[in-house]
Design a protein around this motif. Structure first.
Motif, PDB file in Angstrom:
ATOM      1  N   GLY A  30       0.781  -1.231   0.000  1.00 62.34           N
ATOM      2  CA  GLY A  30       0.000   0.000   0.000  1.00 62.34           C
ATOM      3  C   GLY A  30       0.811   1.279   0.000  1.00 62.34           C
ATOM      4  N   GLU A  31       2.130   1.184  -0.135  1.00 61.00           N
ATOM      5  CA  GLU A  31       2.961   2.382  -0.120  1.00 61.00           C
ATOM      6  C   GLU A  31       2.957   3.068  -1.484  1.00 61.00           C
ATOM      7  OE1 GLU A  31       6.881   2.223   1.538  1.00 61.00           O
ATOM      8  OE2 GLU A  31       6.300   0.654   2.947  1.00 61.00           O
ATOM      9  N   PRO A  32       3.146   4.391  -1.466  1.00 62.30           N
ATOM     10  CA  PRO A  32       3.204   5.139  -2.727  1.00 62.30           C
ATOM     11  C   PRO A  32       4.340   4.670  -3.621  1.00 62.30           C
ATOM     12  CG  PRO A  32       3.000   6.630  -0.868  1.00 62.30           C
ATOM     13  CD  PRO A  32       3.253   5.267  -0.304  1.00 62.30           C
ATOM     14  N   LYS A  33       4.121   4.794  -4.913  1.00 61.15           N
ATOM     15  CA  LYS A  33       5.157   4.498  -5.898  1.00 61.15           C
ATOM     16  C   LYS A  33       5.731   5.805  -6.451  1.00 61.15           C
ATOM     17  CE  LYS A  33       3.991  -0.132  -6.734  1.00 61.15           C
ATOM     18  NZ  LYS A  33       3.687  -0.383  -5.361  1.00 61.15           N
ATOM     19  N   VAL A  34       4.987   6.880  -6.309  1.00 60.04           N
ATOM     20  CA  VAL A  34       5.408   8.197  -6.782  1.00 60.04           C
ATOM     21  C   VAL A  34       5.660   9.066  -5.556  1.00 60.04           C
ATOM     22  CG1 VAL A  34       4.744  10.223  -8.120  1.00 60.04           C
ATOM     23  CG2 VAL A  34       3.986   7.961  -8.856  1.00 60.04           C
ATOM     24  N   TRP A  35       6.830   9.717  -5.525  1.00 61.99           N
ATOM     25  CA  TRP A  35       7.214  10.527  -4.375  1.00 61.99           C
ATOM     26  C   TRP A  35       7.549  11.946  -4.800  1.00 61.99           C
ATOM     27  CZ3 TRP A  35       6.795   8.869   0.551  1.00 61.99           C
ATOM     28  CH2 TRP A  35       6.619   7.501   0.736  1.00 61.99           C
ATOM     29  N   PHE A  36       7.185  12.897  -3.954  1.00 63.50           N
ATOM     30  CA  PHE A  36       7.545  14.299  -4.130  1.00 63.50           C
ATOM     31  C   PHE A  36       8.215  14.772  -2.846  1.00 63.50           C
ATOM     32  CE2 PHE A  36       4.368  13.790  -7.371  1.00 63.50           C
ATOM     33  CZ  PHE A  36       4.796  14.622  -8.387  1.00 63.50           C
ATOM     34  N   THR A  37       9.079  15.776  -2.985  1.00 67.43           N
ATOM     35  CA  THR A  37       9.827  16.266  -1.831  1.00 67.43           C
ATOM     36  C   THR A  37       9.057  17.303  -1.016  1.00 67.43           C
ATOM     37  OG1 THR A  37      10.901  17.922  -3.204  1.00 67.43           O
ATOM     38  CG2 THR A  37      12.053  15.824  -2.900  1.00 67.43           C
ATOM     39  N   SER A  38       7.962  17.812  -1.562  1.00 67.04           N
ATOM     40  CA  SER A  38       7.149  18.788  -0.834  1.00 67.04           C
ATOM     41  C   SER A  38       5.774  18.887  -1.474  1.00 67.04           C
ATOM     42  CB  SER A  38       7.809  20.168  -0.838  1.00 67.04           C
ATOM     43  OG  SER A  38       7.760  20.722  -2.142  1.00 67.04           O
ATOM     44  N   MET A  39       4.859  19.462  -0.727  1.00 68.40           N
ATOM     45  CA  MET A  39       3.527  19.705  -1.286  1.00 68.40           C
ATOM     46  C   MET A  39       3.606  20.742  -2.402  1.00 68.40           C
ATOM     47  SD  MET A  39       1.397  17.646   0.081  1.00 68.40           S
ATOM     48  CE  MET A  39      -0.177  18.355  -0.352  1.00 68.40           C
ATOM     49  N   ILE A  40       4.559  21.656  -2.302  1.00 71.58           N
ATOM     50  CA  ILE A  40       4.731  22.663  -3.351  1.00 71.58           C
ATOM     51  C   ILE A  40       5.152  21.990  -4.654  1.00 71.58           C
ATOM     52  CG2 ILE A  40       6.134  24.642  -4.089  1.00 71.58           C
ATOM     53  CD1 ILE A  40       6.150  25.500  -1.111  1.00 71.58           C
ATOM     54  N   ALA A  41       6.114  21.066  -4.578  1.00 65.21           N
ATOM     55  CA  ALA A  41       6.558  20.340  -5.776  1.00 65.21           C
ATOM     56  C   ALA A  41       5.412  19.532  -6.369  1.00 65.21           C
ATOM     57  CB  ALA A  41       7.731  19.431  -5.426  1.00 65.21           C
ATOM     58  N   ALA A  43       2.175  20.189  -6.033  1.00 69.95           N
ATOM     59  CA  ALA A  43       1.189  21.122  -6.581  1.00 69.95           C
ATOM     60  C   ALA A  43       1.616  21.697  -7.927  1.00 69.95           C
ATOM     61  CB  ALA A  43       0.932  22.247  -5.591  1.00 69.95           C
ATOM     62  N   GLN A  44       2.919  21.810  -8.157  1.00 69.10           N
ATOM     63  CA  GLN A  44       3.387  22.312  -9.442  1.00 69.10           C
ATOM     64  C   GLN A  44       3.094  21.319 -10.558  1.00 69.10           C
ATOM     65  OE1 GLN A  44       7.487  23.128  -8.494  1.00 69.10           O
ATOM     66  NE2 GLN A  44       7.050  25.253  -7.955  1.00 69.10           N
ATOM     67  N   VAL A  45       3.145  20.030 -10.252  1.00 73.21           N
ATOM     68  CA  VAL A  45       2.873  19.002 -11.262  1.00 73.21           C
ATOM     69  C   VAL A  45       1.376  18.724 -11.358  1.00 73.21           C
ATOM     70  CG1 VAL A  45       3.272  16.591 -11.919  1.00 73.21           C
ATOM     71  CG2 VAL A  45       5.146  17.961 -10.995  1.00 73.21           C
ATOM     72  N   LEU A  46       0.735  18.558 -10.212  1.00 74.77           N
ATOM     73  CA  LEU A  46      -0.695  18.239 -10.204  1.00 74.77           C
ATOM     74  C   LEU A  46      -1.523  19.470  -9.853  1.00 74.77           C
ATOM     75  CD1 LEU A  46      -0.865  14.678  -8.635  1.00 74.77           C
ATOM     76  CD2 LEU A  46      -1.140  15.343 -11.014  1.00 74.77           C
ATOM     77  N   SER A  47      -1.377  20.481 -10.671  1.00 74.71           N
ATOM     78  CA  SER A  47      -2.195  21.686 -10.512  1.00 74.71           C
ATOM     79  C   SER A  47      -3.638  21.338 -10.897  1.00 74.71           C
ATOM     80  CB  SER A  47      -1.676  22.794 -11.424  1.00 74.71           C
ATOM     81  OG  SER A  47      -1.821  22.398 -12.790  1.00 74.71           O
ATOM     82  N   VAL A  81       5.032  20.270 -23.156  1.00 77.14           N
ATOM     83  CA  VAL A  81       5.858  20.388 -21.949  1.00 77.14           C
ATOM     84  C   VAL A  81       5.117  19.773 -20.757  1.00 77.14           C
ATOM     85  CG1 VAL A  81       6.855  22.031 -20.303  1.00 77.14           C
ATOM     86  CG2 VAL A  81       7.145  22.389 -22.756  1.00 77.14           C
ATOM     87  N   THR A  82       3.842  20.093 -20.621  1.00 84.65           N
ATOM     88  CA  THR A  82       3.036  19.558 -19.518  1.00 84.65           C
ATOM     89  C   THR A  82       2.970  18.038 -19.583  1.00 84.65           C
ATOM     90  OG1 THR A  82       1.690  21.562 -19.396  1.00 84.65           O
ATOM     91  CG2 THR A  82       0.730  19.550 -18.476  1.00 84.65           C
ATOM     92  N   LEU A  83       2.727  17.498 -20.765  1.00 89.52           N
ATOM     93  CA  LEU A  83       2.619  16.043 -20.912  1.00 89.52           C
ATOM     94  C   LEU A  83       3.946  15.342 -20.626  1.00 89.52           C
ATOM     95  CD1 LEU A  83       0.277  15.796 -24.016  1.00 89.52           C
ATOM     96  CD2 LEU A  83      -0.292  15.299 -21.624  1.00 89.52           C
ATOM     97  N   LYS A  84       5.052  15.949 -21.012  1.00 87.90           N
ATOM     98  CA  LYS A  84       6.363  15.357 -20.711  1.00 87.90           C
ATOM     99  C   LYS A  84       6.588  15.319 -19.202  1.00 87.90           C
ATOM    100  CE  LYS A  84       8.607  16.403 -25.073  1.00 87.90           C
ATOM    101  NZ  LYS A  84       9.583  17.222 -25.787  1.00 87.90           N
ATOM    102  N   THR A  85       6.189  16.379 -18.513  1.00 92.09           N
ATOM    103  CA  THR A  85       6.314  16.406 -17.052  1.00 92.09           C
ATOM    104  C   THR A  85       5.429  15.346 -16.420  1.00 92.09           C
ATOM    105  OG1 THR A  85       6.835  18.763 -17.062  1.00 92.09           O
ATOM    106  CG2 THR A  85       6.022  17.833 -14.995  1.00 92.09           C
ATOM    107  N   LEU A  86       4.176  15.279 -16.845  1.00 94.39           N
ATOM    108  CA  LEU A  86       3.253  14.275 -16.302  1.00 94.39           C
ATOM    109  C   LEU A  86       3.730  12.858 -16.623  1.00 94.39           C
ATOM    110  CD1 LEU A  86      -0.141  16.028 -17.133  1.00 94.39           C
ATOM    111  CD2 LEU A  86       0.852  15.692 -14.853  1.00 94.39           C
ATOM    112  N   ASN A  87       4.319  12.676 -17.788  1.00 97.01           N
ATOM    113  CA  ASN A  87       4.868  11.376 -18.181  1.00 97.01           C
ATOM    114  C   ASN A  87       6.052  10.995 -17.295  1.00 97.01           C
ATOM    115  OD1 ASN A  87       5.249   9.061 -20.051  1.00 97.01           O
ATOM    116  ND2 ASN A  87       7.097  10.172 -20.609  1.00 97.01           N
ATOM    117  N   SER A  88       6.923  11.960 -16.996  1.00 94.99           N
ATOM    118  CA  SER A  88       8.111  11.663 -16.194  1.00 94.99           C
ATOM    119  C   SER A  88       7.744  11.235 -14.770  1.00 94.99           C
ATOM    120  CB  SER A  88       9.059  12.863 -16.162  1.00 94.99           C
ATOM    121  OG  SER A  88       8.528  13.902 -15.366  1.00 94.99           O
ATOM    122  N   HIS A  89       6.572  11.626 -14.307  1.00100.00           N
ATOM    123  CA  HIS A  89       6.108  11.233 -12.974  1.00100.00           C
ATOM    124  C   HIS A  89       5.185  10.013 -13.015  1.00100.00           C
ATOM    125  CE1 HIS A  89       7.900  14.512 -10.726  1.00100.00           C
ATOM    126  NE2 HIS A  89       7.562  15.308 -11.715  1.00100.00           N
ATOM    127  N   GLY A  90       4.936   9.493 -14.213  1.00100.88           N
ATOM    128  CA  GLY A  90       4.136   8.284 -14.339  1.00100.88           C
ATOM    129  C   GLY A  90       2.632   8.507 -14.351  1.00100.88           C
TER     130      GLY A  90
END
Length: 127
Positions: A30-41, A43-47, A81-90
Protein backbone atom coordinates in the motif's frame (compact mmCIF):
# COMPACT_ATOMS: atom_id res chain seq x y z
CA UNK A 1 -7.75 5.23 -11.77
CA UNK A 2 -6.19 6.46 -8.55
CA UNK A 3 -2.52 7.14 -7.89
CA UNK A 4 -1.04 6.90 -4.42
CA UNK A 5 1.49 9.70 -3.93
CA UNK A 6 3.90 10.15 -1.05
CA UNK A 7 5.47 13.36 0.22
CA UNK A 8 8.65 13.41 2.32
CA UNK A 9 11.99 15.18 2.33
CA UNK A 10 14.52 14.59 -0.42
CA UNK A 11 16.95 13.18 2.15
CA UNK A 12 14.42 10.60 3.33
CA UNK A 13 13.45 9.68 -0.23
CA UNK A 14 17.14 9.13 -1.02
CA UNK A 15 17.66 7.01 2.12
CA UNK A 16 14.52 4.99 1.35
CA UNK A 17 15.66 4.36 -2.23
CA UNK A 18 19.11 3.24 -1.09
CA UNK A 19 17.62 0.98 1.59
CA UNK A 20 15.38 -0.64 -1.04
CA UNK A 21 18.34 -1.10 -3.42
CA UNK A 22 20.41 -2.70 -0.65
CA UNK A 23 17.55 -4.97 0.34
CA UNK A 24 17.34 -3.43 3.82
CA UNK A 25 13.81 -2.20 3.28
CA UNK A 26 10.95 -3.76 1.35
CA UNK A 27 8.07 -1.42 0.47
CA UNK A 28 4.66 -2.62 1.58
CA UNK A 29 1.95 -3.10 -1.06
CA UNK A 30 0.00 0.00 0.00
CA UNK A 31 2.96 2.38 -0.12
CA UNK A 32 3.20 5.14 -2.73
CA UNK A 33 5.16 4.50 -5.90
CA UNK A 34 5.41 8.20 -6.78
CA UNK A 35 7.21 10.53 -4.37
CA UNK A 36 7.55 14.30 -4.13
CA UNK A 37 9.83 16.27 -1.83
CA UNK A 38 7.15 18.79 -0.83
CA UNK A 39 3.53 19.71 -1.29
CA UNK A 40 4.73 22.66 -3.35
CA UNK A 41 6.56 20.34 -5.78
CA UNK A 42 3.47 18.14 -5.97
CA UNK A 43 1.19 21.12 -6.58
CA UNK A 44 3.39 22.31 -9.44
CA UNK A 45 2.87 19.00 -11.26
CA UNK A 46 -0.70 18.24 -10.20
CA UNK A 47 -2.20 21.69 -10.51
CA UNK A 48 -5.96 21.98 -10.91
CA UNK A 49 -5.38 22.65 -14.61
CA UNK A 50 -3.27 19.50 -15.05
CA UNK A 51 -5.76 17.31 -13.15
CA UNK A 52 -8.52 18.69 -15.40
CA UNK A 53 -6.33 17.84 -18.42
CA UNK A 54 -5.85 14.26 -17.18
CA UNK A 55 -9.60 13.86 -16.71
CA UNK A 56 -10.28 15.34 -20.15
CA UNK A 57 -7.82 12.86 -21.69
CA UNK A 58 -9.47 9.98 -19.87
CA UNK A 59 -12.98 10.99 -20.93
CA UNK A 60 -12.34 12.12 -24.52
CA UNK A 61 -9.45 9.75 -25.37
CA UNK A 62 -7.77 12.00 -27.96
CA UNK A 63 -5.82 10.21 -30.66
CA UNK A 64 -3.19 12.95 -31.09
CA UNK A 65 -1.64 15.92 -29.31
CA UNK A 66 -3.33 18.19 -31.85
CA UNK A 67 -6.73 16.76 -30.94
CA UNK A 68 -5.96 17.21 -27.23
CA UNK A 69 -4.85 20.79 -27.88
CA UNK A 70 -8.16 21.49 -29.63
CA UNK A 71 -10.17 19.84 -26.82
CA UNK A 72 -8.29 21.61 -24.04
CA UNK A 73 -7.81 25.00 -25.69
CA UNK A 74 -4.10 24.85 -24.92
CA UNK A 75 -1.24 25.47 -27.35
CA UNK A 76 0.63 22.36 -28.48
CA UNK A 77 3.98 23.71 -27.24
CA UNK A 78 2.60 24.28 -23.73
CA UNK A 79 0.73 21.00 -23.82
CA UNK A 80 3.82 19.09 -24.91
CA UNK A 81 5.86 20.39 -21.95
CA UNK A 82 3.04 19.56 -19.52
CA UNK A 83 2.62 16.04 -20.91
CA UNK A 84 6.36 15.36 -20.71
CA UNK A 85 6.31 16.41 -17.05
CA UNK A 86 3.25 14.28 -16.30
CA UNK A 87 4.87 11.38 -18.18
CA UNK A 88 8.11 11.66 -16.19
CA UNK A 89 6.11 11.23 -12.97
CA UNK A 90 4.14 8.28 -14.34
CA UNK A 91 0.76 10.02 -14.64
CA UNK A 92 0.62 9.89 -18.46
CA UNK A 93 1.78 7.48 -21.14
CA UNK A 94 2.75 8.91 -24.53
CA UNK A 95 2.21 6.28 -27.22
CA UNK A 96 3.97 6.84 -30.53
CA UNK A 97 1.87 5.99 -33.57
CA UNK A 98 3.93 6.68 -36.66
CA UNK A 99 4.67 10.40 -36.60
CA UNK A 100 2.01 11.28 -34.06
CA UNK A 101 1.80 10.78 -30.31
CA UNK A 102 -1.29 9.57 -28.50
CA UNK A 103 -1.55 10.84 -24.90
CA UNK A 104 -3.09 8.41 -22.40
CA UNK A 105 -4.00 9.42 -18.84
CA UNK A 106 -2.98 6.70 -16.40
CA UNK A 107 -4.53 8.37 -13.34
CA UNK A 108 -7.39 10.80 -12.78
CA UNK A 109 -7.67 10.71 -8.98
CA UNK A 110 -5.00 10.96 -6.33
CA UNK A 111 -4.43 9.97 -2.72
CA UNK A 112 -1.63 11.91 -1.06
CA UNK A 113 0.15 10.54 1.98
CA UNK A 114 2.52 12.66 4.05
CA UNK A 115 4.89 11.33 6.75
CA UNK A 116 4.88 7.70 5.75
CA UNK A 117 5.83 4.92 8.15
CA UNK A 118 9.26 4.76 6.48
CA UNK A 119 9.77 8.51 6.92
CA UNK A 120 8.88 8.23 10.59
CA UNK A 121 11.20 5.25 11.02
CA UNK A 122 14.08 7.11 9.31
CA UNK A 123 13.47 10.28 11.29
CA UNK A 124 13.74 8.30 14.52
CA UNK A 125 17.06 6.81 13.36
CA UNK A 126 18.44 10.28 12.56
CA UNK A 127 17.38 11.72 15.96
Amino acid sequence: MKALIGVMSEELIRKRTLAIAKGDYKPEPGEPKVWFTSMIALAQVLSNENIALLRLMDKQKPATLTELADLSGRKISNLSVTLKTLNSHGFVRLEKDGRSVRPVALFTDFDIQVNQKYATMQAQEVA
